[in-house]
Design a protein around this motif. Sequence first.
Motif, PDB file in Angstrom:
ATOM      1  N   GLN A   1      72.271  56.677  67.859  1.00 60.38           N
ATOM      2  CA  GLN A   1      71.242  55.722  68.019  1.00 60.38           C
ATOM      3  C   GLN A   1      70.271  55.736  66.747  1.00 60.38           C
ATOM      4  O   GLN A   1      69.735  54.800  66.209  1.00 60.38           O
ATOM      5  CB  GLN A   1      70.724  55.502  69.372  1.00 60.38           C
ATOM      6  N   LEU A   2      70.073  56.954  66.577  1.00 63.34           N
ATOM      7  CA  LEU A   2      69.010  57.127  65.378  1.00 63.34           C
ATOM      8  C   LEU A   2      69.788  56.658  64.016  1.00 63.34           C
ATOM      9  O   LEU A   2      69.181  55.905  63.089  1.00 63.34           O
ATOM     10  CB  LEU A   2      68.621  58.534  65.203  1.00 63.34           C
ATOM     11  N   ALA A   3      70.907  57.166  63.989  1.00 68.89           N
ATOM     12  CA  ALA A   3      71.812  56.627  62.590  1.00 68.89           C
ATOM     13  C   ALA A   3      71.757  55.150  62.467  1.00 68.89           C
ATOM     14  O   ALA A   3      71.986  54.817  61.196  1.00 68.89           O
ATOM     15  CB  ALA A   3      73.042  57.344  62.548  1.00 68.89           C
ATOM     16  N   GLU A   4      71.735  54.398  63.552  1.00 67.22           N
ATOM     17  CA  GLU A   4      72.015  53.015  63.507  1.00 67.22           C
ATOM     18  C   GLU A   4      70.828  52.326  63.196  1.00 67.22           C
ATOM     19  O   GLU A   4      70.733  51.331  63.022  1.00 67.22           O
ATOM     20  CB  GLU A   4      72.668  52.647  65.001  1.00 67.22           C
ATOM     21  N   ALA A   5      69.697  53.076  63.710  1.00 66.25           N
ATOM     22  CA  ALA A   5      68.532  52.426  63.719  1.00 66.25           C
ATOM     23  C   ALA A   5      68.096  52.360  62.090  1.00 66.25           C
ATOM     24  O   ALA A   5      68.160  53.268  61.383  1.00 66.25           O
ATOM     25  CB  ALA A   5      67.415  53.258  64.361  1.00 66.25           C
ATOM     26  N   PRO A   6      66.906  51.032  61.834  1.00 65.52           N
ATOM     27  CA  PRO A   6      66.595  51.066  60.561  1.00 65.52           C
ATOM     28  C   PRO A   6      65.618  52.342  60.201  1.00 65.52           C
ATOM     29  O   PRO A   6      64.918  52.899  61.022  1.00 65.52           O
ATOM     30  CB  PRO A   6      65.344  49.920  60.623  1.00 65.52           C
ATOM     31  N   GLN A   7      65.668  52.755  59.096  1.00 70.55           N
ATOM     32  CA  GLN A   7      64.956  54.035  58.650  1.00 70.55           C
ATOM     33  C   GLN A   7      65.283  55.299  59.501  1.00 70.55           C
ATOM     34  O   GLN A   7      64.753  56.379  59.180  1.00 70.55           O
ATOM     35  CB  GLN A   7      63.612  53.856  59.103  1.00 70.55           C
TER      36      GLN A   7
ATOM     37  N   ARG B   1      61.185  54.911  68.039  1.00 72.58           N
ATOM     38  CA  ARG B   1      59.981  55.561  68.963  1.00 72.58           C
ATOM     39  C   ARG B   1      60.644  56.277  69.932  1.00 72.58           C
ATOM     40  O   ARG B   1      61.661  55.884  70.489  1.00 72.58           O
ATOM     41  CB  ARG B   1      59.204  54.389  69.396  1.00 72.58           C
ATOM     42  N   MET B   2      60.069  57.292  70.567  1.00 71.33           N
ATOM     43  CA  MET B   2      60.501  57.849  71.703  1.00 71.33           C
ATOM     44  C   MET B   2      61.044  56.999  72.814  1.00 71.33           C
ATOM     45  O   MET B   2      62.091  57.353  73.209  1.00 71.33           O
ATOM     46  CB  MET B   2      59.646  59.032  72.226  1.00 71.33           C
ATOM     47  N   THR B   3      59.928  56.044  73.202  1.00 75.67           N
ATOM     48  CA  THR B   3      60.454  55.278  74.453  1.00 75.67           C
ATOM     49  C   THR B   3      61.559  54.210  73.979  1.00 75.67           C
ATOM     50  O   THR B   3      62.350  54.249  75.036  1.00 75.67           O
ATOM     51  CB  THR B   3      59.051  54.467  74.661  1.00 75.67           C
ATOM     52  N   GLU B   4      61.618  53.782  73.027  1.00 75.97           N
ATOM     53  CA  GLU B   4      62.965  52.957  72.920  1.00 75.97           C
ATOM     54  C   GLU B   4      64.156  53.997  72.809  1.00 75.97           C
ATOM     55  O   GLU B   4      65.035  53.461  73.394  1.00 75.97           O
ATOM     56  CB  GLU B   4      62.671  52.426  71.186  1.00 75.97           C
ATOM     57  N   LEU B   5      64.132  55.057  72.425  1.00 73.22           N
ATOM     58  CA  LEU B   5      65.231  55.853  72.358  1.00 73.22           C
ATOM     59  C   LEU B   5      65.603  56.303  73.825  1.00 73.22           C
ATOM     60  O   LEU B   5      66.730  56.323  74.070  1.00 73.22           O
ATOM     61  CB  LEU B   5      65.165  57.266  71.475  1.00 73.22           C
TER      62      LEU B   5
ATOM     63  N   PHE C   1      57.929  59.038  66.454  1.00 69.70           N
ATOM     64  CA  PHE C   1      59.152  58.787  66.136  1.00 69.70           C
ATOM     65  C   PHE C   1      60.066  59.844  66.294  1.00 69.70           C
ATOM     66  O   PHE C   1      59.645  61.224  65.990  1.00 69.70           O
ATOM     67  CB  PHE C   1      59.294  58.261  64.549  1.00 69.70           C
ATOM     68  N   ALA C   2      61.486  59.799  66.590  1.00 71.87           N
ATOM     69  CA  ALA C   2      62.360  60.847  66.278  1.00 71.87           C
ATOM     70  C   ALA C   2      63.210  60.423  65.084  1.00 71.87           C
ATOM     71  O   ALA C   2      63.551  58.949  65.003  1.00 71.87           O
ATOM     72  CB  ALA C   2      63.398  60.866  67.399  1.00 71.87           C
ATOM     73  N   VAL C   3      63.294  61.208  63.913  1.00 69.45           N
ATOM     74  CA  VAL C   3      63.760  60.868  62.822  1.00 69.45           C
ATOM     75  C   VAL C   3      65.219  61.665  62.510  1.00 69.45           C
ATOM     76  O   VAL C   3      64.991  63.110  62.386  1.00 69.45           O
ATOM     77  CB  VAL C   3      62.874  61.133  61.646  1.00 69.45           C
ATOM     78  N   LEU C   4      66.208  61.076  62.276  1.00 68.35           N
ATOM     79  CA  LEU C   4      67.239  61.766  61.940  1.00 68.35           C
ATOM     80  C   LEU C   4      67.244  62.514  60.767  1.00 68.35           C
ATOM     81  O   LEU C   4      66.848  62.093  59.850  1.00 68.35           O
ATOM     82  CB  LEU C   4      68.557  60.854  61.922  1.00 68.35           C
ATOM     83  N   SER C   5      67.716  63.993  60.786  1.00 69.18           N
ATOM     84  CA  SER C   5      67.651  64.754  59.656  1.00 69.18           C
ATOM     85  C   SER C   5      68.773  64.789  58.884  1.00 69.18           C
ATOM     86  O   SER C   5      69.804  64.234  59.189  1.00 69.18           O
ATOM     87  CB  SER C   5      67.199  66.012  59.748  1.00 69.18           C
ATOM     88  N   ALA C   6      68.685  65.141  57.511  1.00 68.70           N
ATOM     89  CA  ALA C   6      70.141  65.322  56.797  1.00 68.70           C
ATOM     90  C   ALA C   6      71.213  65.892  57.404  1.00 68.70           C
ATOM     91  O   ALA C   6      72.427  65.528  57.727  1.00 68.70           O
ATOM     92  CB  ALA C   6      69.949  65.834  55.399  1.00 68.70           C
TER      93      ALA C   6
ATOM     94  N   GLU D   1      70.948  42.822  78.051  1.00 65.23           N
ATOM     95  CA  GLU D   1      70.220  43.855  77.134  1.00 65.23           C
ATOM     96  C   GLU D   1      69.199  43.445  76.712  1.00 65.23           C
ATOM     97  O   GLU D   1      68.573  42.382  76.358  1.00 65.23           O
ATOM     98  CB  GLU D   1      71.156  44.012  75.910  1.00 65.23           C
ATOM     99  N   PRO D   2      68.112  44.634  76.648  1.00 64.70           N
ATOM    100  CA  PRO D   2      66.798  44.036  75.833  1.00 64.70           C
ATOM    101  C   PRO D   2      66.770  43.860  74.479  1.00 64.70           C
ATOM    102  O   PRO D   2      67.487  44.709  73.918  1.00 64.70           O
ATOM    103  CB  PRO D   2      65.761  45.181  76.309  1.00 64.70           C
ATOM    104  N   GLU D   3      65.893  43.047  73.683  1.00 70.96           N
ATOM    105  CA  GLU D   3      66.104  43.183  72.223  1.00 70.96           C
ATOM    106  C   GLU D   3      65.423  44.214  71.860  1.00 70.96           C
ATOM    107  O   GLU D   3      64.195  44.465  72.059  1.00 70.96           O
ATOM    108  CB  GLU D   3      65.389  41.815  71.801  1.00 70.96           C
ATOM    109  N   SER D   4      65.762  44.927  70.865  1.00 64.32           N
ATOM    110  CA  SER D   4      65.075  45.884  70.037  1.00 64.32           C
ATOM    111  C   SER D   4      64.093  45.443  69.469  1.00 64.32           C
ATOM    112  O   SER D   4      63.888  44.149  68.954  1.00 64.32           O
ATOM    113  CB  SER D   4      65.920  46.599  69.022  1.00 64.32           C
ATOM    114  N   ALA D   5      62.879  46.097  69.234  1.00 57.70           N
ATOM    115  CA  ALA D   5      61.543  45.548  68.984  1.00 57.70           C
ATOM    116  C   ALA D   5      61.030  46.135  67.365  1.00 57.70           C
ATOM    117  O   ALA D   5      61.758  46.505  66.675  1.00 57.70           O
ATOM    118  CB  ALA D   5      60.484  45.661  70.078  1.00 57.70           C
ATOM    119  N   ARG D   6      59.835  45.817  67.414  1.00 53.48           N
ATOM    120  CA  ARG D   6      59.199  46.350  66.112  1.00 53.48           C
ATOM    121  C   ARG D   6      59.387  47.551  65.656  1.00 53.48           C
ATOM    122  O   ARG D   6      59.926  48.537  66.201  1.00 53.48           O
ATOM    123  CB  ARG D   6      57.444  46.316  66.693  1.00 53.48           C
TER     124      ARG D   6
END
Lengths: 163, 163
Positions: A52-58, A62-66, A103-108, A152-157
């Motif tokens: 999910q992180l890999a698919e997300a912009p940047q 956010r923790m809650t979305e994830l 945020f949770a951010v995917l690392s290299a 499905e809920p739309e992904s947001a901001r």
Amino acid sequence: VDVTSKSRHLSETELAAWRALLRAHATVTRVLGAEMEAECGLSLAAYDVLVQLAEAPQRRLRMTELAEGVLLSRSGLTRLVDRLAGEGLLTRASCSSDARGTFAVLSARGLQKLRSCSGMHLRGVREHATGKLTVAEQRSLAAILGKLVGPEPESARACGVAG
Amino acid sequence: VDVTSKSRHLSETELAAWRALLRAHATVTRVLGAEMEAECGLSLAAYDVLVQLAEAPQRRLRMTELAEGVLLSRSGLTRLVDRLAGEGLLTRASCSSDARGTFAVLSARGLQKLRSCSGMHLRGVREHATGKLTVAEQRSLAAILGKLVGPEPESARACGVAG
DNA sequence: CAAGATTGATACGTCAATCTTC
DNA sequence: GAAGATTGACGTATCAATCTTG
């Protein structure tokens, strides 16, 4: 004896459907989970977080979305993210426009890991699940199960980030 | 880019089916489980144990058989049975023809409990699952999911019991 | 030694309470 | 005071090891 269909018991059909859901999930999830754990060192939930992180912009969420995405409670996700951060597969970052957010951010390293595991996951899902079904059955399955969960809920901001 | 269909990724259809299975199970199981726990004091797994015992001849089942029936590991079942026995909902009994074996036996109290909870369970399954589907969809669902798990194992021997 | 069942160690997920920021 | 996230306490499931019987 029961003459009405809305009686005191589940009909054979209802019972079969209900039990099939429980059994199919348990069975598939268990073998696939065990394989992933053994050959990748990653639980299904952990793999899902990475995807999910890999698919997300940047490559951040956010923790809650994830949490919603990976079907975990907020606290459950906090802990899973703790573990994954401990393995260096992701990082936490704060949100500049809302200091409450994280945020949770995917690392290299996380991205590498994901790449090295996706083949295994792909094979596993096909071997234990989708590969046993025709495409038409896959469509039916998704459609029917979809009726159980609402839309499905739309992904947001995204919250302003430097980059 | 992907020109083959058996490529490095799950197809949209496969992905939708796989995610739908995970999501539907998590969603339904969570609400229904919470309701059962709140209104009955019984987890879904515990309710399942009681049902399977009630359906069994002599209202008793070997631990291993029961474990398979309720989709739990042997040790997981041992512990669940411990708890249920602690609440007086069932009893353990040894098997006369094979001293290794142990039965879980539904108690009178367990049967009462089951009766007082079955309405709730029935309503819950219908409200959150089967009630959202047509009968045809229920059949399809059971048939499709059934393909994921192979044939049901036949229930086996009963081991001589006095009565 | 294999099968049935249990126990110890451990991992994971949840609720309720808490802290911070809006 | 509500939302985002984390922490503490707790329940429960699992694997590996163990015990007993076949």
